[in-house]
Structure formats: C-alpha cells, structure tokens
Motif scaffolding. Structure first.
Motif, PDB file in Angstrom:
ATOM      1  N   TYR A  41     -12.949  13.847  -5.145  1.00 52.17           N
ATOM      2  CA  TYR A  41     -11.881  12.856  -5.149  1.00 52.17           C
ATOM      3  C   TYR A  41     -10.945  13.107  -3.964  1.00 52.17           C
ATOM      4  N   GLY A  42     -11.475  12.805  -2.760  1.00 50.35           N
ATOM      5  CA  GLY A  42     -10.681  12.951  -1.550  1.00 50.35           C
ATOM      6  C   GLY A  42      -9.990  11.655  -1.171  1.00 50.35           C
ATOM      7  N   PRO A  43      -9.317  11.630  -0.024  1.00 50.56           N
ATOM      8  CA  PRO A  43      -8.543  10.446   0.382  1.00 50.56           C
ATOM      9  C   PRO A  43      -9.375   9.175   0.485  1.00 50.56           C
ATOM     10  N   ARG A  85     -10.246   7.965  -2.952  1.00 47.56           N
ATOM     11  CA  ARG A  85      -9.019   7.518  -3.614  1.00 47.56           C
ATOM     12  C   ARG A  85      -8.663   6.104  -3.152  1.00 47.56           C
ATOM     13  N   ARG A  86      -8.805   5.828  -1.872  1.00 49.94           N
ATOM     14  CA  ARG A  86      -8.541   4.475  -1.370  1.00 49.94           C
ATOM     15  C   ARG A  86      -9.543   3.478  -1.951  1.00 49.94           C
ATOM     16  N   ALA A  87     -10.796   3.906  -2.070  1.00 51.17           N
ATOM     17  CA  ALA A  87     -11.809   3.021  -2.641  1.00 51.17           C
ATOM     18  C   ALA A  87     -11.492   2.699  -4.103  1.00 51.17           C
ATOM     19  N   LEU A  88     -11.026   3.689  -4.845  1.00 54.67           N
ATOM     20  CA  LEU A  88     -10.665   3.458  -6.240  1.00 54.67           C
ATOM     21  C   LEU A  88      -9.483   2.497  -6.341  1.00 54.67           C
ATOM     22  N   GLN A  89      -8.494   2.686  -5.497  1.00 54.94           N
ATOM     23  CA  GLN A  89      -7.343   1.788  -5.531  1.00 54.94           C
ATOM     24  C   GLN A  89      -7.763   0.346  -5.242  1.00 54.94           C
ATOM     25  N   ALA A  90      -8.651   0.168  -4.277  1.00 56.77           N
ATOM     26  CA  ALA A  90      -9.131  -1.179  -3.962  1.00 56.77           C
ATOM     27  C   ALA A  90      -9.888  -1.776  -5.142  1.00 56.77           C
TER      28      ALA A  90
END
Length: 355
Positions: free
Chosen positions: A96-98, A101-106
């Motif tokens: 769970y890197g940056p 994390r951005r992909a999950l937020q999207a």
C-alpha cells in the motif's frame, strides 16, 4: 463519510457475495423488490466473479455494466433499500504505497458516483501473510472512510470467523489480530463476522458477545445461510429460514445480512425467514405462498429437509424422478431454478476458498 442516502441503523437484508455465476441485472432488480416487500432494508452487491471489485479493482466497469449498476442503485433508492457495494482490493495491504493509494482514492470516487448508501471493504479470502496485517488493513479503511461519500462503512476481516479452516487456507492468523483491527479502525466502522464457523449451523448470543468483545465493537453478521457456492454446499439447496440465530437479536449485533444462494428465487425462503426473525414479517409461510404460489411454497417446504441433507449426486433415482416430475408441473422461476440445479446448471467454482 457523508450521507448519500442514510441507511437504517440496523442493516437487515441480502448479500450477493457468492462465487460462481452472478445474478443477471433483471434478477437483482426483482430481488430488491422482494426485499422491500419483506420490509428488509439492505442489499450488498459483492459477487466474487465481478473482477472490477476484486482482482482488477482499479479498473472501472465497462459502460454496460456501469449502467446496469446505476439502474440497480436507483431501483434500491426507489424501493427504500440501502444499496451497498463490496470492494475487495485483492491483497492491497501487502503493498500500500503512494501509487496504489492514489488508485484506491480514484476508485472510491468512481464508486461514489453510483450513490451507494453503504460501502464494504472486504479482505476476506485473501492470504494473511503480511506483517502488521491488522494495522495495514486499518490504514486502508481509514483512508476509505476519509474519501467515501457513503453514509456507512463496513469491513470484512481476513479472519472473519473462529473457524480453523481460515488458518489452514490463508495462513495462521496473527496473534491479537481481532483486537488490533478493532482498535485501529475509525469509530463508526462496522465489522462483518460469520459466526464461530464460516457456514455457522447456529449463532448463539454468547458467540456474538465473545467476538464483539475481541473486536471491541458490535458486529454485523455476514450470515452464510443459505449460500451454496462451495464444493459440498453446491450439492445442496437451503430452503428454510436461518437456523438457531438467537445471537442475531442480541445487543452486540449491529446488523444481519444473509449471503444468498446462486439461485435467487430459491433464496427467498431464507430471506423471508430472516424478515420473520427480525419482526419485519408476521408469517414467512404466508408471504412465500403469496409470492411463489401456494403449491410451489408447499412443495419447497416439504422438500427442504431432503435437499438440505442429501447431496444432489446421492439422490435415489426414484427420488430424483419424483422431484423432476413435481417441479416440472409447477409454474414460475423457483421450479425452473430447482430443475436447472438438478441438471447441474451451477457447478462448483474451484476458486471458492470457503468450503
């Protein structure tokens, strides 16, 4: 989390959370209408075969699938049913890197566009061989809670039962996993639990109390009755109310959702029993007679014990012949599903890890 459409304080309804062929859009719409007629209040869309919720969770649905889910969400809203989405970001906690994390937020933003009243982050049926597993999962859920517009958030742990089968399949559970996960999750996040076993024969009040104490918060039952997607259970039909569920009525139970069978209409006896259990329905038998027709409801009730306890491939030829003759003469989708099941229409999915 903010309110799109506030669900009832106690979620009570159905999960489409099985392995194998998912229901069709039309079957889902009808099931939601049935839930409303039963005075239940929740439907969670989480079929294991939807790769856009599990193995390829970062990818949005193709246009046709997205449109069908939009119609389903609107139908739920119109029927007074809280629509839920179950996201299973496969092994995200292991890396769970940056970027992820951005992909999950999207992805959470995309899910929000469907207007789900509640969101479930599902870590079930995944390996538990990650250091600080509970802390990593709690971190992911905290991010989802900050990003999601859903009114309610639930999480299914990797070790969602006391059942030792989970340790054999996914690796030994970390010491103190339940306590660490419960302590690390944001306030207000509910935890799914299936009972002392994955497919619990009974759920007592003491069972709920013990598990709730370990997690440090009340629990929502992910009840694996009447689901039949496993190697053994796919050879049976479960046509009765959830058995011995006193724990579902306890103060430590925040909700009760039944994971339905691959056969949506044949799941109605269990869902009607769920509604009666929680005081939403005066008589499950009367409702089933109205919904399915008295002859169909009577036949299913009379054959329920046989189909629960006798494997399909062990039916006596005369017994199978009797079933075929009986249900071929009856109208409606329930007899059609039963006959298709006898013909092997729903075969065991070898990816099923819960049986």
């Amino acid at each position: 989390m903010s309110a799109n459409a506030a669900p009832a304080a106690r979620l009570t309804g159905a999960i489409e959370g099985f392995y194998g062929r998912p229901w069709s859009p039309a079957e889902r719409l009808q099931l939601v209408s049935d839930l409303a007629d039963l005075d239940l209040d929740a439907y969670l869309y989480a079929p294991k075969a939807d790769v856009h919720l599990r193995r390829r969770w970062e990818e949005p649905w193709p246009a046709a699938e997205a449109a069908a889910l939009e119609r389903l969400s609107l139908h739920c809203q119109g029927a007074g049913i809280a629509f839920g989405l179950g996201l299973s970001p496969f092994r995200l906690y292991a890396d769970y890197g940056p970027a992820r994390r951005r992909a999950l937020q999207a992805r959470i933003r995309q899910l929000d566009e469907l207007g789900a009243a509640f969101l479930a982050v599902l870590f079930d049926d995944m390996p538990g061989d990650t250091p600080d597993l509970a802390a990593r999962q709690a971190e992911i859920v905290a991010d989802v809670a900050a990003w999601s517009g859903a009114a309610r958030l639930l999480v299914c742990p990797t070790y969602y039962s006391d059942d030792p089968v989970l340790d054999r399949v996914f690796g030994p559970r970390p010491t103190g996993y339940r306590e660490a996960l419960g302590a690390g999750l944001p306030e207000g996040v509910d935890i799914f639990w299936t009972g002392r076993t994955v497919c619990a024969a009974s759920i007592a009040e003491a069972d709920m109390a013990d598990a709730a104490a370990a997690f440090g918060r009340s629990l929502t039952l992910w009840d694996n009755w009447p689901v039949n997607d496993g190697a053994r259970r796919s050879l049976h039909l479960y046509l009765a109310a959830p058995p011995e569920r006193e724990g579902a009525l306890s103060s430590t139970c925040a909700g009760h959702l039944c994971n339905a069978m691959n056969q949506p209409v044949l799941s109605l006896p269990a869902l009607a029993g769920l509604a009666e259990l929680h005081g939403r329905l005066a008589s499950a038998d009367d409702w089933l007679a109205d919904r399915l027709g008295s002859a169909v409801a009577t036949a299913l009730a009379e054959d329920a014990a046989l189909l629960e306890h006798r494997r399909r491939d062990e039916l006596d030829p005369r017994e199978e012949g009797r079933l075929r003759e009986r249900y071929a003469a009856l109208p409606g989708a329930a007899p059609e599903e039963l006959l298709a099941w006898l013909d092997g229409a729903w075969t065991f999915d070898p990816d099923c890890l819960t049986d």
